[in-house]
Motif scaffolding. Structure first.
Motif, PDB file in Angstrom:
ATOM      1  N   ALA A 219      37.917  28.110  72.224  1.00 46.74           N
ATOM      2  CA  ALA A 219      38.085  28.146  73.796  1.00 46.74           C
ATOM      3  C   ALA A 219      37.226  29.417  73.859  1.00 46.74           C
ATOM      4  N   GLY A 220      37.111  30.466  72.768  1.00 46.47           N
ATOM      5  CA  GLY A 220      36.724  31.551  73.138  1.00 46.47           C
ATOM      6  C   GLY A 220      35.375  32.054  73.442  1.00 46.47           C
ATOM      7  N   LEU A 221      34.897  31.050  72.957  1.00 45.40           N
ATOM      8  CA  LEU A 221      32.881  30.839  72.845  1.00 45.40           C
ATOM      9  C   LEU A 221      32.151  31.552  74.480  1.00 45.40           C
ATOM     10  N   GLY A 222      32.791  30.208  75.276  1.00 45.65           N
ATOM     11  CA  GLY A 222      32.093  30.289  75.735  1.00 45.65           C
ATOM     12  C   GLY A 222      30.815  29.293  75.912  1.00 45.65           C
ATOM     13  N   CYS A 223      30.641  28.632  74.795  1.00 41.90           N
ATOM     14  CA  CYS A 223      30.129  27.616  74.378  1.00 41.90           C
ATOM     15  C   CYS A 223      30.304  25.719  74.701  1.00 41.90           C
ATOM     16  N   GLN A 224      29.607  25.228  74.667  1.00 43.96           N
ATOM     17  CA  GLN A 224      29.868  23.823  74.174  1.00 43.96           C
ATOM     18  C   GLN A 224      30.088  23.471  73.272  1.00 43.96           C
ATOM     19  N   VAL A 225      31.084  22.719  72.741  1.00 44.36           N
ATOM     20  CA  VAL A 225      30.927  22.382  70.830  1.00 44.36           C
ATOM     21  C   VAL A 225      31.336  20.658  71.429  1.00 44.36           C
ATOM     22  N   TRP A 226      31.380  20.352  70.527  1.00 49.14           N
ATOM     23  CA  TRP A 226      30.931  19.001  69.723  1.00 49.14           C
ATOM     24  C   TRP A 226      31.724  19.017  68.794  1.00 49.14           C
ATOM     25  N   ILE A 227      32.823  18.242  68.441  1.00 50.72           N
ATOM     26  CA  ILE A 227      33.508  18.168  67.296  1.00 50.72           C
ATOM     27  C   ILE A 227      33.721  16.701  67.128  1.00 50.72           C
ATOM     28  N   THR A 228      33.898  16.577  65.616  1.00 45.26           N
ATOM     29  CA  THR A 228      33.939  15.960  65.279  1.00 45.26           C
ATOM     30  C   THR A 228      35.484  15.280  63.926  1.00 45.26           C
ATOM     31  N   GLY A 229      35.517  14.047  64.381  1.00 43.58           N
ATOM     32  CA  GLY A 229      36.842  14.144  63.129  1.00 43.58           C
ATOM     33  C   GLY A 229      37.591  12.597  62.753  1.00 43.58           C
TER      34      GLY A 229
END
Length: 373
Positions: free
Chosen positions: A336-346
């Motif tokens: 959340a603090g990266l400032g990037c969009q993150v795509w994560i799978t599970g």
């Protein structure tokens, strides 16, 4: 940030139109449902062969016509990037397609002005105990995200090394040919090694700046090991090229017997140590190695943003499944603090219960992605 992803005949997707709003995007579904296929499509918008390192032809959907298309719309300016395989020509060859706002561009290298991509996949879980070649590929992916020209130099170096090996095998007495190709190898080899060294130095600086004793992701100590890395570290570039060229000349008989060039960037290794414990990363527990790897990827994402001015797209495949609750919560906080969009799978929806507000969740089933909640 990606605002929309469209796939046509890509892997398991006959057609997918996925609008996206969240900074964190969770793709949830059973194994084999197609979660990683979506990440792979996104990974194509950077130089290289994507996170599976597959040929484009293998990405076309079974049952389709052998072509495919993937496109993304960027939230910042509405720009559209597209990549894929086209219909076969008269000789049966399928052209590789790369487009920006509908206009053809030479390759995915052109996307680097709009987007940078970093990723972490389960294949990297054994990185620190695996072969040096795996760590080199990992390192070159780190370099490529901050220096898109690294792929061109690395590919040219591989071609030059193959030429030298062939000359040594077929015409070892052709000294003039060997001198010429070794000069090219020296120039390219030093450039590749220097780019790696700069990225490692900058990454170490980012890790030092953001070190947190309380973090469950320990800081990593990273260094390069190899003859050419030593030359680049202690000599100006021109002198390093001369020294490397001497190594190549002196090693001709040895390299001919080995059937390959033994000195150079292709023989370097990335050495990683667990900072707090001061032990080689490969000696840590499985959990410690995973935590180290995540810490490196998060630091790298910060480095990419700082150097390129483009917060990277971060792709994390099945990364949360092997984390304890404390590390999982810390991961989501860090993302959340990266400032990037993150795509994560599970595969387990329960793993994503602690995602920050505003995160989007999609249920992935074969050929489909449906919003959750």
């Amino acid at each position: 940030m990606v605002a929309r992803l469209i796939l046509q005949d890509f892997r398991s997707y006959e057609a997918l139109d996925l609008p996206v709003e969240g900074q964190i995007v969770a793709l949830i579904g059973e194994n084999g449902a197609g979660k990683t296929n979506i990440l792979e499509a996104l990974s194509l918008f950077t130089p290289g062969r994507g996170l599976r390192r597959a040929e484009l032809a293998t990405m076309a959907r079974l049952g389709g016509d052998g072509s495919f298309a993937a496109s993304i719309t960027l939230a910042e300016d509405g720009g559209r990037l597209g990549i894929g395989l086209g219909a076969p020509d008269a000789e049966g060859r399928r052209p590789r397609l790369a487009r920006i706002d509908g206009a053809a561009v030479g390759s995915a290298l052109a996307f680097s002005d709009y987007l940078r991509v970093v990723w972490l996949t389960p294949d990297l879980d054994g990185l620190f105990r695996g072969a040096a070649g795996d760590r080199r590929r990992f390192l070159d992916r780190l370099v490529l995200a901050v220096d898109p020209g690294h792929a061109t130099r690395s590919n040219a170096l591989e071609r030059a090394l193959r030429s030298r090996n062939r000359i040594l095998e077929e015409s070892p007495g052709q000294g003039a040919w060997l001198d010429a190709v070794e000069r090219e190898i020296a120039e390219l080899g030093v450039a590749v090694a220097a780019a790696r060294a700069e990225t490692v130095a900058r990454l170490c600086a980012i890790i030092a700046e953001t070190r947190d004793e309380a973090s469950p992701f320990p800081d990593a100590a990273i260094a390069l090991a190899g003859e050419i890395d030593t030359l680049v570290a202690r000599l100006p570039a021109v002198d390093a090229e001369d020294a490397y060229r001497d190594l190549l000349r002196q090693g001709r008989n040895r390299d001919r017997a080995a059937g390959r060039t033994l000195a150079g960037p292709q023989a370097s290794d990335l050495e990683v140590r667990h900072g707090p414990k001061d032990i080689p990363a490969g000696q840590g527990s499985t959990g410690e190695q995973k935590a180290l790897l995540i810490g490196i990827v998060l630091a790298h994402a910060r480095l990419v943003a700082a150097m390129s001015g483009l917060p990277p797209l971060v792709l994390l495949d099945e990364v949360a499944a092997h984390l304890d609750p404390r590390r999982r919560a810390a991961l989501y906080e860090g993302l959340a603090g990266l400032g990037c969009q993150v795509w994560i799978t599970g595969a387990d929806a329960a793993l994503f219960g602690d995602l920050p507000a505003g995160a989007q969740r999609f249920a992935i089933t074969p050929g489909h992605a449906d919003p959750i909640g």
